[in-house]
Design a protein around this motif. Structure first.
Motif, PDB file in Angstrom:
ATOM      1  N   PHE A 120      12.517  53.877 127.690  1.00 20.32           N
ATOM      2  CA  PHE A 120      11.560  53.769 128.792  1.00 20.32           C
ATOM      3  C   PHE A 120      10.586  54.942 128.799  1.00 20.32           C
ATOM      4  O   PHE A 120      10.939  56.033 128.384  1.00 20.32           O
ATOM      5  CB  PHE A 120      12.294  53.786 130.147  1.00 20.32           C
ATOM      6  N   ILE A 121       9.359  54.683 129.286  1.00 23.32           N
ATOM      7  CA  ILE A 121       8.477  55.790 129.681  1.00 23.32           C
ATOM      8  C   ILE A 121       8.495  55.821 131.198  1.00 23.32           C
ATOM      9  O   ILE A 121       8.346  54.776 131.835  1.00 23.32           O
ATOM     10  CB  ILE A 121       7.012  55.571 129.240  1.00 23.32           C
ATOM     11  N   THR A 122       8.717  57.014 131.774  1.00 27.94           N
ATOM     12  CA  THR A 122       8.712  57.142 133.237  1.00 27.94           C
ATOM     13  C   THR A 122       7.938  58.402 133.616  1.00 27.94           C
ATOM     14  O   THR A 122       7.573  59.182 132.741  1.00 27.94           O
ATOM     15  CB  THR A 122      10.141  57.293 133.792  1.00 27.94           C
ATOM     16  N   ARG A 123       7.714  58.573 134.923  1.00 27.19           N
ATOM     17  CA  ARG A 123       7.136  59.838 135.392  1.00 27.19           C
ATOM     18  C   ARG A 123       8.148  60.934 135.109  1.00 27.19           C
ATOM     19  O   ARG A 123       9.353  60.711 135.181  1.00 27.19           O
ATOM     20  CB  ARG A 123       6.871  59.780 136.902  1.00 27.19           C
ATOM     21  N   ALA A 148      11.681  61.582 136.971  1.00 25.72           N
ATOM     22  CA  ALA A 148      11.966  60.512 137.931  1.00 25.72           C
ATOM     23  C   ALA A 148      13.250  59.754 137.593  1.00 25.72           C
ATOM     24  O   ALA A 148      13.939  59.263 138.483  1.00 25.72           O
ATOM     25  CB  ALA A 148      10.800  59.538 138.004  1.00 25.72           C
ATOM     26  N   VAL A 149      13.572  59.672 136.305  1.00 26.34           N
ATOM     27  CA  VAL A 149      14.703  58.846 135.896  1.00 26.34           C
ATOM     28  C   VAL A 149      15.664  59.650 135.016  1.00 26.34           C
ATOM     29  O   VAL A 149      15.272  60.178 133.975  1.00 26.34           O
ATOM     30  CB  VAL A 149      14.208  57.595 135.132  1.00 26.34           C
ATOM     31  N   LYS A 150      16.934  59.748 135.494  1.00 26.59           N
ATOM     32  CA  LYS A 150      17.933  60.489 134.718  1.00 26.59           C
ATOM     33  C   LYS A 150      18.880  59.523 133.992  1.00 26.59           C
ATOM     34  O   LYS A 150      19.333  59.790 132.897  1.00 26.59           O
ATOM     35  CB  LYS A 150      18.759  61.384 135.648  1.00 26.59           C
ATOM     36  N   SER A 151      19.196  58.410 134.674  1.00 22.55           N
ATOM     37  CA  SER A 151      20.085  57.443 134.047  1.00 22.55           C
ATOM     38  C   SER A 151      19.598  56.034 134.388  1.00 22.55           C
ATOM     39  O   SER A 151      18.686  55.860 135.193  1.00 22.55           O
ATOM     40  CB  SER A 151      21.515  57.626 134.564  1.00 22.55           C
ATOM     41  N   LEU A 152      20.248  55.059 133.775  1.00 17.70           N
ATOM     42  CA  LEU A 152      19.862  53.669 133.974  1.00 17.70           C
ATOM     43  C   LEU A 152      19.908  53.283 135.456  1.00 17.70           C
ATOM     44  O   LEU A 152      19.139  52.458 135.929  1.00 17.70           O
ATOM     45  CB  LEU A 152      20.813  52.775 133.168  1.00 17.70           C
ATOM     46  N   LYS A 153      20.827  53.948 136.201  1.00 12.49           N
ATOM     47  CA  LYS A 153      20.999  53.665 137.628  1.00 12.49           C
ATOM     48  C   LYS A 153      19.710  53.870 138.424  1.00 12.49           C
ATOM     49  O   LYS A 153      19.426  53.148 139.371  1.00 12.49           O
ATOM     50  CB  LYS A 153      22.083  54.588 138.202  1.00 12.49           C
ATOM     51  N   ASP A 154      18.943  54.888 138.005  1.00 15.45           N
ATOM     52  CA  ASP A 154      17.706  55.210 138.729  1.00 15.45           C
ATOM     53  C   ASP A 154      16.676  54.090 138.638  1.00 15.45           C
ATOM     54  O   ASP A 154      15.687  54.097 139.356  1.00 15.45           O
ATOM     55  CB  ASP A 154      17.093  56.503 138.172  1.00 15.45           C
ATOM     56  N   SER A 172       2.380  64.188 132.243  1.00 18.05           N
ATOM     57  CA  SER A 172       3.121  63.841 133.469  1.00 18.05           C
ATOM     58  C   SER A 172       4.162  62.745 133.214  1.00 18.05           C
ATOM     59  O   SER A 172       4.834  62.313 134.128  1.00 18.05           O
ATOM     60  CB  SER A 172       2.146  63.429 134.574  1.00 18.05           C
ATOM     61  N   PHE A 173       4.271  62.291 131.958  1.00 18.74           N
ATOM     62  CA  PHE A 173       5.271  61.260 131.642  1.00 18.74           C
ATOM     63  C   PHE A 173       6.271  61.761 130.613  1.00 18.74           C
ATOM     64  O   PHE A 173       6.034  62.757 129.936  1.00 18.74           O
ATOM     65  CB  PHE A 173       4.581  60.007 131.097  1.00 18.74           C
ATOM     66  N   GLU A 174       7.386  61.041 130.500  1.00 22.82           N
ATOM     67  CA  GLU A 174       8.381  61.396 129.481  1.00 22.82           C
ATOM     68  C   GLU A 174       9.161  60.163 129.056  1.00 22.82           C
ATOM     69  O   GLU A 174       9.070  59.104 129.697  1.00 22.82           O
ATOM     70  CB  GLU A 174       9.347  62.455 130.034  1.00 22.82           C
ATOM     71  N   ILE A 175       9.897  60.293 127.967  1.00 15.10           N
ATOM     72  CA  ILE A 175      10.789  59.218 127.518  1.00 15.10           C
ATOM     73  C   ILE A 175      12.221  59.719 127.686  1.00 15.10           C
ATOM     74  O   ILE A 175      12.719  60.466 126.847  1.00 15.10           O
ATOM     75  CB  ILE A 175      10.515  58.837 126.046  1.00 15.10           C
ATOM     76  N   PRO A 176      12.911  59.374 128.807  1.00 11.52           N
ATOM     77  CA  PRO A 176      14.283  59.844 129.008  1.00 11.52           C
ATOM     78  C   PRO A 176      15.206  59.287 127.924  1.00 11.52           C
ATOM     79  O   PRO A 176      14.918  58.224 127.361  1.00 11.52           O
ATOM     80  CB  PRO A 176      14.661  59.277 130.383  1.00 11.52           C
ATOM     81  N   SER A 177      16.300  59.992 127.654  1.00 11.93           N
ATOM     82  CA  SER A 177      17.187  59.537 126.574  1.00 11.93           C
ATOM     83  C   SER A 177      18.144  58.451 127.045  1.00 11.93           C
ATOM     84  O   SER A 177      19.346  58.624 127.079  1.00 11.93           O
ATOM     85  CB  SER A 177      17.952  60.724 125.985  1.00 11.93           C
TER      86      SER A 177
END
Lengths: 235, 268
Positions: free
Chosen positions: B125-128, B131-137, B204-209
């Motif tokens: 995913f790309i998110t802010r 904003a997102v640490k795990s799939l739950k978010d 301002s965006f990232e690709i969480p692992s």
């Protein structure tokens, strides 16, 4: 060898059938709501376009030229993505949390179609001899009331056939709403295709449904013509 | 209404029948006409995109096609395709091979034949930022992707409570993310890094692992086109052995600091 196995079951039952049905419902809602709004707005713009008040007339003229001469797809993107730049953050946040895709599609379809409807109605009004307006005014009716009671009822009757065309166009144009993620009929047909690779079946089903919607609209107007306006088909 | 359906079916069937005559043996056919027509993406760096200087389509997928054509001793003709149009284009005989970031999956394998995996990635995913640490978010959130892709199906499976909005293309999905219309954009990591790299305010965006699937890419060929499939597979294995496949990977993904975690091997 190249072979294609037809499998109509994907569009006649089960999950994919339900997708198509839900898409059909959204298309109906989108079309019905936009048709009603576009007709009312078109009527208003047509009256403004023929007003004696110069700024009002010019505003209507500018509106017509602007929305009639830009592609619908561009307008859909404008209302969905472009409005973000002009609206305050609070409004944007509220819109993003509601079903803004659907609303943006309704706004674009309504405004786009209203421009065409306004011109159709105007040509209907112009076909009414101007003595009627003069007679109404000399009988003491205001401009608005003359329009409301004398001119428009006759003009709308003349305008029915071109209006049907606009309604049909609107119902078909609603398929463009899929580009901003509105899950209408075409969106769902593509969805079925991407899951099953049964594109022919999915799009044939969608085509049949669009034809049915068009027939339905035409039939409704024919009934209106005969029952309400007493116009016979042959006339 | 029944008549109309029949009429439609007849038209469709007739147009299919007209093309059935084409290419039962693509390998012989391609050698004869001296050109390999490949369906590729033209706006998806680094797999296939138009190079600003040369005005030609270049990329990872294109280099593999060029290597195969070179082995065949024929010219290459590149034809831009979309995710939704590539399979019908192949089946309709408009292209000989698909090299367009296509994930191998069983449903697709019923319709066309795939080469060995020539690229391996996974859906992310790309998110802010933050904003997102795990799939739950992402539960119950709105997630954007592009139409006709496996990404759409994977994300629905991974997060059933999410609303998935399909846009026409990834840049639009990213615009929706920027404007807060969706909370994440999802597809294969390899594509995401390309999109993010081009984004105007990428900081301002990232690709969480968070990885929700394995995406093995294969070259697509017509069903039952055995000689051609064998030839392409043989070429791929040779490219792995000679180090050419790794060179192509480093050429296109080195700048993104992506490590090659796979090797091309004979599968199935």
């Amino acid at each position: 060898m190249l072979k294609y196995h037809f499998d109509w079951s994907v569009v006649t039952s089960g999950k994919y059938f339900e997708w198509l049905v839900s898409g059909f419902k959204v298309t109906l809602q989108l079309s019905a709501l936009s048709i009603v709004l576009a007709f009312l707005l078109g009527l208003l713009i047509a009256v403004m376009r023929m007003s004696n008040n110069r700024p009002v007339r010019w505003f209507a003229h500018a509106y017509l030229e602007f929305f009639r001469n830009t592609p619908l797809l561009v307008q859909i993107f404008f209302w969905y993505f472009g409005s973000y730049k002009i609206l305050p953050t609070v409004v944007n946040d509220w819109l993003n949390n509601s079903n803004f895709e659907f609303a943006a599609a309704v706004i674009a379809l309504t405004i786009y179609t209203s421009a065409f409807i306004a011109e159709d109605i105007r040509s209907g009004v112009l076909a009414i001899p101007k003595e009627q307006m003069e007679a109404a005014r000399s009988a003491g009716f205001s401009y608005i009331r003359s329009m409301q009671y004398i001119i428009l009822p006759q003009a709308v009757r003349l305008t029915v056939p071109p209006l049907v065309n606009q309604f049909l166009n609107l119902a078909k144009n609603s398929s463009l709403a899929m580009t901003i993620g509105v899950m209408e009929l075409t969106y769902q047909a593509r969805q079925v295709e991407s899951y099953t690779f049964k594109g022919f079946e999915a799009f044939t089903a969608a085509t049949v449904v669009y034809v049915a919607i068009s027939f339905f609209i035409t039939a409704l107007v024919n009934i209106y013509n005969e029952k309400v306006l007493n116009i016979h088909k042959a006339a | 209404m029944k008549k109309l359906v029949t009429l439609l079916m007849v038209t469709v069937l007739a147009s299919i029948a007209a093309k059935t005559v084409l290419a039962a043996d693509t390998l012989a056919e391609v050698k004869k006409k001296g050109v390999l027509v490949a369906g590729v993406k033209d706006s998806l760096p680094p797999f296939g995109y138009v190079d600003e200087k040369t005005r030609t389509i270049v990329g990872y997928d294109i280099d593999f096609i060029r290597a195969i054509a070179k082995k065949l001793g024929v010219r290459v003709e590149l034809k831009p395709v979309t995710s939704a149009s590539r399979m019908p284009q192949l089946e309709g005989g408009h292209i000989d091979i698909i090299a367009a970031t296509m994930t191998k999956n069983p449903e697709r394998a019923k319709q066309i034949d795939f080469s060995h995996t020539y690229f391996l990635t996974g859906q992310k995913f790309i998110t802010r930022k933050g904003a997102v640490k795990s799939l739950k978010d992402l539960e119950g959130k709105r997630i954007g992707t592009a139409k006709g892709s496996t990404s759409e199906q994977n994300v629905k499976k991974a997060i059933p409570s999410a609303t998935v909005l399909s846009f026409d293309d990834y840049p639009q999905a990213l615009l929706a993310l920027e404007q807060g219309k969706v909370q994440a954009v999802t597809t294969d990591e390899s594509i995401l890094i390309g999109i993010l790299d081009k984004a105007p305010n990428k900081s301002s965006f990232e690709i969480p692992s968070i990885r929700i699937s394995d995406e093995p890419y294969g070259l697509g060929m017509r069903k039952g086109d055995k000689h051609f499939v064998d030839f392409v597979n043989k070429t791929l294995l040779e490219m792995e052995k000679s180090g050419e496949a790794a060179r192509i990977f480093n050429k296109w993904f080195g700048p993104y600091h992506l490590q090659r975690t796979f090797k091309i091997t004979a599968d199935k």
